[in-house]
Scaffold this motif. Structure first.
Motif, PDB file in Angstrom:
ATOM      1  N   GLU A  50      -7.227  66.881  19.078  1.00 50.70           N
ATOM      2  CA  GLU A  50      -6.568  67.193  17.805  1.00 50.70           C
ATOM      3  C   GLU A  50      -6.199  65.926  17.053  1.00 50.70           C
ATOM      4  N   LYS A  51      -5.867  64.881  17.807  1.00 54.53           N
ATOM      5  CA  LYS A  51      -5.459  63.612  17.206  1.00 54.53           C
ATOM      6  C   LYS A  51      -6.646  62.728  16.840  1.00 54.53           C
ATOM      7  N   ASN A  52      -7.650  62.679  17.700  1.00 55.01           N
ATOM      8  CA  ASN A  52      -8.744  61.714  17.532  1.00 55.01           C
ATOM      9  C   ASN A  52     -10.086  62.337  17.169  1.00 55.01           C
ATOM     10  N   GLY A  53     -10.181  63.665  17.216  1.00 54.89           N
ATOM     11  CA  GLY A  53     -11.459  64.316  16.973  1.00 54.89           C
ATOM     12  C   GLY A  53     -12.282  64.408  18.246  1.00 54.89           C
ATOM     13  N   GLY A  54     -13.320  65.228  18.210  1.00 60.09           N
ATOM     14  CA  GLY A  54     -14.177  65.391  19.379  1.00 60.09           C
ATOM     15  C   GLY A  54     -14.195  66.823  19.855  1.00 60.09           C
ATOM     16  N   GLU A  55     -14.467  67.021  21.146  1.00 60.68           N
ATOM     17  CA  GLU A  55     -14.502  68.369  21.704  1.00 60.68           C
ATOM     18  C   GLU A  55     -14.003  68.358  23.141  1.00 60.68           C
ATOM     19  N   VAL A  56     -13.463  69.513  23.537  1.00 58.21           N
ATOM     20  CA  VAL A  56     -12.999  69.724  24.907  1.00 58.21           C
ATOM     21  C   VAL A  56     -13.905  70.768  25.547  1.00 58.21           C
ATOM     22  N   VAL A  57     -14.429  70.447  26.726  1.00 58.52           N
ATOM     23  CA  VAL A  57     -15.317  71.353  27.444  1.00 58.52           C
ATOM     24  C   VAL A  57     -14.661  71.706  28.783  1.00 58.52           C
ATOM     25  N   THR A  69     -11.077  82.721  33.450  1.00 59.42           N
ATOM     26  CA  THR A  69     -10.263  81.507  33.462  1.00 59.42           C
ATOM     27  C   THR A  69     -10.744  80.532  32.395  1.00 59.42           C
ATOM     28  N   ILE A  70     -12.071  80.430  32.229  1.00 61.09           N
ATOM     29  CA  ILE A  70     -12.603  79.570  31.173  1.00 61.09           C
ATOM     30  C   ILE A  70     -12.142  80.065  29.810  1.00 61.09           C
ATOM     31  N   ARG A  71     -12.146  81.375  29.607  1.00 61.17           N
ATOM     32  CA  ARG A  71     -11.691  81.941  28.322  1.00 61.17           C
ATOM     33  C   ARG A  71     -10.234  81.563  28.051  1.00 61.17           C
ATOM     34  N   SER A  72      -9.436  81.489  29.099  1.00 59.25           N
ATOM     35  CA  SER A  72      -8.039  81.082  28.918  1.00 59.25           C
ATOM     36  C   SER A  72      -7.970  79.657  28.385  1.00 59.25           C
ATOM     37  N   GLY A  73      -8.821  78.781  28.916  1.00 54.42           N
ATOM     38  CA  GLY A  73      -8.867  77.414  28.427  1.00 54.42           C
ATOM     39  C   GLY A  73      -9.381  77.332  27.003  1.00 54.42           C
ATOM     40  N   LEU A  74     -10.342  78.185  26.677  1.00 53.92           N
ATOM     41  CA  LEU A  74     -10.867  78.219  25.310  1.00 53.92           C
ATOM     42  C   LEU A  74      -9.798  78.699  24.334  1.00 53.92           C
ATOM     43  N   ALA A  75      -8.966  79.628  24.770  1.00 56.23           N
ATOM     44  CA  ALA A  75      -7.883  80.123  23.915  1.00 56.23           C
ATOM     45  C   ALA A  75      -6.836  79.040  23.665  1.00 56.23           C
ATOM     46  N   MET A  76      -6.715  78.081  24.595  1.00 55.18           N
ATOM     47  CA  MET A  76      -5.765  76.987  24.417  1.00 55.18           C
ATOM     48  C   MET A  76      -6.284  75.919  23.465  1.00 55.18           C
ATOM     49  N   GLY A  77      -7.586  76.003  23.108  1.00 56.03           N
ATOM     50  CA  GLY A  77      -8.110  75.059  22.133  1.00 56.03           C
ATOM     51  C   GLY A  77      -9.400  74.368  22.501  1.00 56.03           C
ATOM     52  N   ALA A  78      -9.907  74.595  23.725  1.00 56.47           N
ATOM     53  CA  ALA A  78     -11.187  73.997  24.095  1.00 56.47           C
ATOM     54  C   ALA A  78     -12.308  74.641  23.287  1.00 56.47           C
ATOM     55  N   GLU A  79     -13.400  73.877  23.076  1.00 49.92           N
ATOM     56  CA  GLU A  79     -14.485  74.364  22.219  1.00 49.92           C
ATOM     57  C   GLU A  79     -15.500  75.231  22.948  1.00 49.92           C
ATOM     58  N   ARG A  80     -15.808  74.901  24.194  1.00 49.56           N
ATOM     59  CA  ARG A  80     -16.821  75.661  24.937  1.00 49.56           C
ATOM     60  C   ARG A  80     -16.611  75.467  26.441  1.00 49.56           C
ATOM     61  N   GLY A  81     -17.390  76.220  27.216  1.00 46.25           N
ATOM     62  CA  GLY A  81     -17.207  76.164  28.656  1.00 46.25           C
ATOM     63  C   GLY A  81     -18.514  76.097  29.410  1.00 46.25           C
ATOM     64  N   ILE A  82     -18.435  75.639  30.653  1.00 48.22           N
ATOM     65  CA  ILE A  82     -19.579  75.607  31.573  1.00 48.22           C
ATOM     66  C   ILE A  82     -19.119  76.230  32.884  1.00 48.22           C
ATOM     67  N   LEU A  83     -19.858  77.227  33.367  1.00 47.53           N
ATOM     68  CA  LEU A  83     -19.527  77.886  34.632  1.00 47.53           C
ATOM     69  C   LEU A  83     -20.684  77.725  35.606  1.00 47.53           C
ATOM     70  N   VAL A  84     -20.405  77.061  36.721  1.00 43.44           N
ATOM     71  CA  VAL A  84     -21.376  76.961  37.811  1.00 43.44           C
ATOM     72  C   VAL A  84     -21.050  78.085  38.783  1.00 43.44           C
ATOM     73  N   THR A  85     -21.910  79.075  38.863  1.00 44.57           N
ATOM     74  CA  THR A  85     -21.608  80.273  39.646  1.00 44.57           C
ATOM     75  C   THR A  85     -21.950  80.089  41.118  1.00 44.57           C
ATOM     76  N   THR A  86     -21.098  80.673  41.949  1.00 43.70           N
ATOM     77  CA  THR A  86     -21.282  80.663  43.403  1.00 43.70           C
ATOM     78  C   THR A  86     -20.972  82.057  43.930  1.00 43.70           C
TER      79      THR A  86
END
Length: 256
Positions: A50-57, A69-86
């Motif tokens: 928010e201060k410097n620009g860029g993206e949060v993954v 859980t990733i959606r929760s992080g996206l709701a906090m302001g992250a731009e996108r997510g990566i899920l490695v499934t197991t």
């Protein structure tokens, strides 16, 4: 600035865990949440962007249900997510760190990586160190104050007895966040709705060329913690109580 936050999908600490078989538990009856320490990492990453620009993954290794859980992080302001499934409920820190490394390399390495200081389920406190080791990056854990400026990160952490240590590192680096670093935000309803439309890339361990059996630790057996016995009240004068207490510790509990 690109920042990756490694987030774990963990059972709510208030949940009642019921063991199923020798090495598993009934996860269908349990509420899962963002690992609480990881929330400090998400918040700090979002504030920096928010201060410097860029993206949060948000980067997560877990079962397909971990996308919540990733959606929760996206709701906090992250731009996108990566899920490695197991498939498994438990991954050791070695395998997890290898998966996180491979996923970030595939996506493009970030300028800064956040983790929580540890997870509240397995509590191995190793993943951030192993991840940094595999990437060849500096790492500091239990960070309660952080300044990022001019390609450097200055981290402050408590080392015991009220003493604090200040460490300066070049970016990129790995930061293990803990309580006191910030106050994680509570997403508003519009943010939660927007998070549903944000992108989550899914890939398997096999897609990343990782053998699911390549971990360093194998879980042999899970056992419930024995129930505590009821409290025993000792009556009489102070002298009688002390005498009886010593007898109980020696003869009954055999701890003296």
């Amino acid at each position: 600035m690109k920042i990756c936050v490694c987030v774990k999908h963990v059972p709510d600490t208030a949940a009642t865990i019921k063991i199923e078989g020798d090495t598993g538990f009934k996860d269908s009856e349990i509420k899962f949440v963002v690992n609480p320490y990881d929330e400090y990492g998400i918040e700090e990453a979002v504030k920096l962007v928010e201060k410097n620009g860029g993206e949060v993954v948000i980067v997560t290794v877990g079962k397909p249900e971990a996308d919540a859980t990733i959606r929760s992080g996206l709701a906090m302001g992250a731009e996108r997510g990566i899920l490695v499934t197991t498939d498994g409920q438990f991954l050791d820190a070695t395998l997890t760190a290898k998966a996180l490394k491979a996923a970030m390399e595939k996506d493009g390495l970030p300028d800064l990586i956040f983790t929580g200081k540890g997870s509240v389920d397995t509590e191995t406190f190793q993943t951030q160190y192993r991840l940094a080791g595999y990437l060849g990056l500096p790492v500091v854990n239990e960070v309660s104050k952080l300044t990022v400026d001019g390609g450097k990160a200055v981290a402050e952490l408590e080392v015991g007895g009220g003493d604090k240590q200040v460490i300066e590192m070049n970016l990129p680096c790995v930061i293990g966040a803990t309580k006191g670093l910030n106050e994680p935000r509570y997403p508003k309803f519009p943010d939660i709705m927007k998070a549903k439309k944000k992108k989550i890339d899914q890939m398997s361990l096999a897609d990343l060329g990782i053998d699911a059996a390549a971990g360093a630790v194998t879980l042999e057996k899970l056992e419930p913690v024995p129930e505590r016995s009821g409290a025993k009240m000792i009556e009489g004068s102070v002298e009688e109580q002390v005498t009886e207490l010593i007898r109980v510790l020696k003869e009954d509990e055999k701890v003296l």
